[in-house]
Scaffold this active site. Structure first.
Site, PDB file in Angstrom:
ATOM      1  N   GLY A 100       0.847  -1.144   0.032  1.00 33.10           N
ATOM      2  CA  GLY A 100      -0.059  -0.070   0.006  1.00 33.10           C
ATOM      3  C   GLY A 100       0.988   1.251   0.192  1.00 33.10           C
ATOM      4  N   ILE A 135       2.843  -4.270   8.215  1.00 28.51           N
ATOM      5  CA  ILE A 135       4.306  -3.596   7.712  1.00 28.51           C
ATOM      6  C   ILE A 135       3.977  -2.174   7.912  1.00 28.51           C
ATOM      7  CG2 ILE A 135       5.991  -3.406   5.779  1.00 28.51           C
ATOM      8  CD1 ILE A 135       4.945  -6.441   5.288  1.00 28.51           C
ATOM      9  N   VAL A 156       6.696   8.005   1.409  1.00 29.97           N
ATOM     10  CA  VAL A 156       7.611   8.899   0.696  1.00 29.97           C
ATOM     11  C   VAL A 156       7.267  10.197   0.545  1.00 29.97           C
ATOM     12  CG1 VAL A 156       9.030   7.311  -0.529  1.00 29.97           C
ATOM     13  CG2 VAL A 156       7.157   8.214  -1.673  1.00 29.97           C
ATOM     14  N   LYS A 198       2.816  25.073  -1.759  1.00 30.58           N
ATOM     15  CA  LYS A 198       4.198  25.083  -2.028  1.00 30.58           C
ATOM     16  C   LYS A 198       4.376  25.760  -3.323  1.00 30.58           C
ATOM     17  CE  LYS A 198       8.101  22.119  -2.620  1.00 30.58           C
ATOM     18  NZ  LYS A 198       8.962  20.962  -2.864  1.00 30.58           N
ATOM     19  N   LEU A 228       9.423   3.345  -4.140  1.00 30.83           N
ATOM     20  CA  LEU A 228      10.865   3.096  -3.857  1.00 30.83           C
ATOM     21  C   LEU A 228      11.566   1.691  -4.295  1.00 30.83           C
ATOM     22  CD1 LEU A 228      10.385   4.288  -0.300  1.00 30.83           C
ATOM     23  CD2 LEU A 228      11.459   5.627  -1.989  1.00 30.83           C
ATOM     24  N   THR A 288      10.959  14.995  -5.438  1.00 30.63           N
ATOM     25  CA  THR A 288      10.647  14.211  -6.998  1.00 30.63           C
ATOM     26  C   THR A 288      10.147  12.882  -6.657  1.00 30.63           C
ATOM     27  OG1 THR A 288      12.793  13.550  -6.882  1.00 30.63           O
ATOM     28  CG2 THR A 288      12.046  15.279  -8.300  1.00 30.63           C
ATOM     29  N   TYR A 324      15.639  20.118 -23.170  1.00 30.23           N
ATOM     30  CA  TYR A 324      14.862  19.073 -23.654  1.00 30.23           C
ATOM     31  C   TYR A 324      13.829  18.858 -23.438  1.00 30.23           C
ATOM     32  CZ  TYR A 324      15.744  18.526 -18.442  1.00 30.23           C
ATOM     33  OH  TYR A 324      15.791  18.661 -17.121  1.00 30.23           O
TER      34      TYR A 324
END
Lengths: 509, 450
Positions: A16, A45, A50, A81, A331, A342, A428
């Protein structure tokens, strides 16, 4: 608990957390009619969760889901932000900003960076002065940009755990099946090499046409089953540890993430409505864990009753994040330190790319295209992160001395050389961070331009005047915005949170 | 700064280069050496009309009213490989389809699978208009409920060249001595001038002056064509170019109101094209056909010049030996690779010829598209993703599989969507004026405004 046969092909999301529930929500929204979607998540767990700081792309993601912004801001304790404030990255005492926006509005005969470099020779000026978003950041102001008028964007600081919970509710309401269980092992189809079933510790098994590995650093499937090699970039990005702690919320939270350099890494501060997230990132080769604790304990409002959360990581990626019918998102696919916020973007990108390339059965050509696309994105972000470190002038500190002198990727060296020669910025089309981002860091880190475009040679005083006008306009535009805190839900409307008992106990990087 | 520039080429190339430099950089001293008159040729560059006219600093209305350029809306492709009813389709740099949560091309794919052989251009207003000899001025992309309608130009070099006269400070027809390609060319004696002139930079658009030592063999996937062209009086007014696949190559036709140009491009299998090792060498920059002689299945020689001038303006040097020349060489080289890939995609899509080398990266991208309609964009692609998908579908590349979202969408709704869109476009095209009326309108409005 053998699952009955289904008419629709199945996608099983292992894990999850932010990555798992973002994937589930997006797939439910876009593919829900055509695939059966299951999330296997063990409540035993914990999640890394992140990214509390994001970049503007998250707004596209929420929009794709049809999420109401006010509801989202309230549910996730978000603040707005406009960019990142870098303290001490060039040298002690230096400050610059990387805004989500461009600079200037005027037309120059050459690119803006060239014009800025030329004007600066006559009359020194900070780049921060000629951006509306940077001026708003400095003055702690915020307003949503007006299309066709303002050339900036915005993102959020959010509570990643709450965001995952918010998306979990969204996904379940749209038919995603949730199984609270441990995956014990998988069955591989001998002909295709694909994962055909995920067996659960309680004895059940879940058939899968597609498997998404969102198991975080454990990389249960992409690493545990497919042994997809991890390419370490530690030699470029040596920070490999983080210590995180929460502190009391600010009454006037800034509309930016703060990234302050220290002797062996950097320190983040992320304002949320209900707390402030703090963390210290450092390189274990140059400092020990005490440094992080010491730096955090100096912060105002820090709650030392809770033990700080320790994280360990290695920068790098898997060049094959899609193997067989297994795609790693989050991750499990790779890691880049949260300096430019990011992590959530990379999750989002993996989801978008997979939505484009998914078919009823995995296709090797699509797989190759996906892996190429993800590698390109990772490498561009990697180069951009290295740039912050590479251009430091913090002489005499071993960590910073190493970074200033280490070999860097040829792709980054080419970008630095082009800028140094004549303020040429990367242009780019594929990949994150467009020219204003590169200019913010080049200029903020004191990178000098050797040549002014010859066409500007007779116009430098005119350019300097133009820059002064821009400075004035940007400052006025920023001051016309309301204070950031006034744009947030009223404190009474904010969820009450006991800092000592907030979700999972710890803040996230 | 580099001020004194020598330009060597035929009359058109020299004038074109000088006009762009004069328009974009102040204070230059330009000397032109005209090696030959403007060649007999009609050009139809892909470059958008706004960019073209901005480079020259001349409004398109003036160019059109003086008969120097005409507008081009679409490119017609004909090939036995095209499976639509007419074996012909039209590509425009324009929007197609209708807004829908499933990309329109996937509806098209589904509907084609049912046996409907309507060409893809029937879902594009600009292409449909051009196909029927109708015309509309370009419409910006951000207008809601309206497909973007873009245009490029086509022109006879003979007609445009005189309008560009006068950009050079002096023109001569011969270099008497001093120009030594491969060394430096800073001092030249020019015919009719009493004293040798000194130059900072020499721009060469004359292919004969490219030294052999600066050539290298192109990769095998880059096709080489033999070219033969002929001209007849024009028989109609259109806003098109036409490319027809024939047994060993292509026939390309472009016409202005005065004449029609018919080029036969024959694939030369086994022969290798030449590429320059460097485009900017010491104080000399090779431009256009002096740099590379290309097949232009889509686009033209002027696209080369425009792209090179764009790069030269971006990297204008202090001195000819400026290290910035390396950046120029890289950018121009990258552009040529992408441009040649575009030519390859057009060629290999329309022609079954075994002369095409299929073991190359761009062919892998085409195969990927042909599977499920995914176009893998690469940095510097000449066309954006949507334009590229549009082009590939007009070239008859129909993906074999459908995206699961499209596959699960009710077929009858896709059929209805396509049918109603075809009808709406057809009705809208019927209301547009013929192309000839557009030119009459420009002439009339120019004469009224004096």
């Amino acid at each position: 608990m053998e699952q009955p046969g289904r008419n629709r092909p199945s996608i099983v999301i292992a894990g999850g957390g932010t990555a798992g529930w973002m994937t589930a929500a997006a797939f439910a929204r876009i593919l829900g009619q055509h695939f059966h979607i299951t999330v296997i998540e063990s409540s035993q767990i914990g999640t890394v969760g992140v990214g509390e700081a994001t970049i503007p792309h998250i707004r596209d993601f929420n929009e794709m889901l049809g999420v109401d912004e006010a509801e989202f801001v309230s549910a996730t304790g978000a603040t707005y932000k406009l960019g990142i404030r870098f303290e001490g990255w060039l040298n002690h005492g230096s400050v610059y900003h990387h805004p989500f926006g461009s600079y200037g509005l005027s037309q120059f005969p050459v690119n803006f960076a060239g014009a800025f470099a030329a004007a600066n020779r006559i009359s020194p000026l900070a780049l921060d002065d000629v951006g509306v978003a940077t001026q708003a950041m400095i003055n702690r102001r915020f307003a949503r940009p007006v299309p066709h008028l303002h050339d900036y964007s915005y993102a959020y600081h959010l509570d990643a755990t709450r965001y995952a919970a918010f998306l979990k509710r969204y996904s379940l309401a749209r038919g995603v099946e949730h199984i609270d269980a441990h995956i014990s092992h998988v069955q591989i189809d001998s002909a295709s090499g694909d994962i055909s079933k995920l067996n659960l510790r309680d004895g059940g098994s879940i058939p899968a046409d597609w498997v998404i590995d969102c198991t975080g650093f454990r990389a249960l499937l992409i690493e545990g089953v497919y042994r997809s090699p991890f390419e370490s970039w530690k030699h470029y990005l040596p920070c490999d540890r983080a210590v995180a702690m929460g502190s009391a919320p600010s009454s006037r939270p800034p509309p930016y993430t703060q990234a302050a350099a220290h002797k062996a890494g950097w320190q983040w501060q992320i304002p949320l409505q209900h707390r402030t997230g703090n963390g210290v990132v450092y390189a274990s080769e140059f400092a020990d864990g005490e440094l992080g604790i010491e730096l955090l304990s100096r912060l105002e409002g820090i709650n030392t009753a809770n033990p700080p959360r320790q994280l360990s990581f290695t920068a790098g990626l898997r060049r094959e994040t899609w193997v067989g019918n297994c795609v790693a998102i989050g991750l499990s696919s790779g890691f880049l330190e949260p300096l430019e916020s990011t992590s959530i973007y990379l999750i989002q990108l993996g989801i978008y790319k997979l939505l484009e390339l998914i078919s009823t059965k995995p296709n090797p050509h699509h797989r190759a295209a996906y892996n190429r696309a993800m590698t390109t994105e990772y490498e561009i972000i990697r180069d951009f992160l290295i740039l912050h470190y590479r251009l430091n002038q913090r002489s005499g500190e071993p960590f910073w001395d190493y970074l200033r002198n280490m070999p860097i990727p040829a792709s980054l060296q080419a970008k630095i050389s082009a800028y140094e020669l004549r303020a040429e910025l990367p242009s780019y089309e594929i990949g994150l961070f467009k020219w204003p981002s590169w200019l913010a860091v080049f200029a903020g880190q004191g990178c000098q331009v050797r040549q002014i475009d010859p066409r500007l040679c007779g116009q430098t005083s005119q350019l300097a005047t133009e820059m002064e006008r821009l400075k004035h306009d940007c400052h006025q535009a920023a001051l016309a915005m309301p204070p950031h805190h006034e744009m947030l839900p009223l404190p009474a409307a904010r969820p009450i949170t006991n800092l000592a008992n907030h979700e999972h106990g710890q803040p996230r990087p | 700064m580099t001020n004194k520039v020598l330009i060597i080429g035929d009359q058109f190339s020299t004038n074109f280069i000088a006009t762009v430099l004069r328009n974009r950089i102040t204070g230059l001293d330009l000397t032109g050496v005209i090696c030959a008159p403007a060649p007999q040729r009609i050009e139809a560059p892909l470059t958008n009309i706004d960019k073209f006219t901005a480079l020259l600093g001349i409004q398109w209305q003036r160019l059109v009213s003086q008969g120097a350029v005409e507008l081009c809306l679409a490119h017609r492709f004909s090939s036995a490989k095209l499976t639509c009813a007419s074996a012909t389709d039209y590509f425009a740099l324009a929007d197609y389809g209708a807004a829908h949560f499933i990309p329109f091309e996937q509806h098209y794919q589904k509907v084609r699978a049912t046996g409907d052989d309507s060409p893809f251009s029937s879902y594009c207003l600009a292409a449909s208009a051009a196909a029927l000899g109708k015309f509309q001025l370009p419409i910006a992309a951000d207008r809601q409920n309206q497909q973007r309608f873009d245009a490029s130009v086509k022109f006879d070099l003979d007609a445009l060249s005189p309008l560009l006269n006068g950009a050079c400070d002096r023109t001569v027809s011969l270099i008497e001595s001093g120009l030594e390609i491969g060394a430096t060319a800073r001092h030249c004696s020019l015919q009719g001038l009493a004293h040798p002139l000194e130059f900072d930079l020499v721009l060469i658009a004359e292919p004969a002056l490219m030294p052999d030592a600066n050539h290298t063999e192109a990769p095998a996937w880059i096709p080489k064509f033999n070219r033969d062209s002929g001209y007849t009086a024009s028989d109609s007014i259109d806003a098109l170019t036409t490319l027809t696949a024939v047994e060993h190559g292509f026939v390309k036709q472009v016409q202005t109101r005065k004449q029609l140009q018919r080029e036969v491009l024959t694939l030369a299998p086994g022969e290798r094209a030449q590429l320059p090792k460097s485009f900017w060498q010491r104080d000399i920059v090779f431009l256009g056909a002096a740099a590379i002689e290309l097949p232009h299945l889509l686009g033209s020689y002027t696209d080369q010049l425009i792209q090179e001038l764009d790069a030269l303006l971006k990297y204008w040097p202090y001195t000819a030996f400026d290290p910035i020349s390396e950046r120029y060489n890289q950018q121009v080289r990258d552009w040529y690779v992408r441009y040649l890939e575009l030519q390859y995609l057009v060629g290999v899509s329309l022609s079954e010829s075994p002369g095409w080398t299929r073991n190359c990266e761009v062919h892998e991208r085409l195969q990927l598209f042909n599977q499920q309609g995914y176009w893998e964009t690469k940095e510097g692609d000449i066309l954006g993703k949507n334009d590229m998908i549009h082009l590939l579908l007009c070239l008859g590349n129909l993906p074999q599989q459908q995206h699961p979202i499209a596959a699960g969408y009710p077929l009858e709704l896709s059929i209805d969507l396509c049918k109603s869109l075809r009808m709406a476009i057809s009705q809208q095209v019927a209301t547009l004026p013929p192309t000839a009326d557009f030119y009459r309108w420009v002439e009339r409005s120019t004469s009224i405004s004096g």
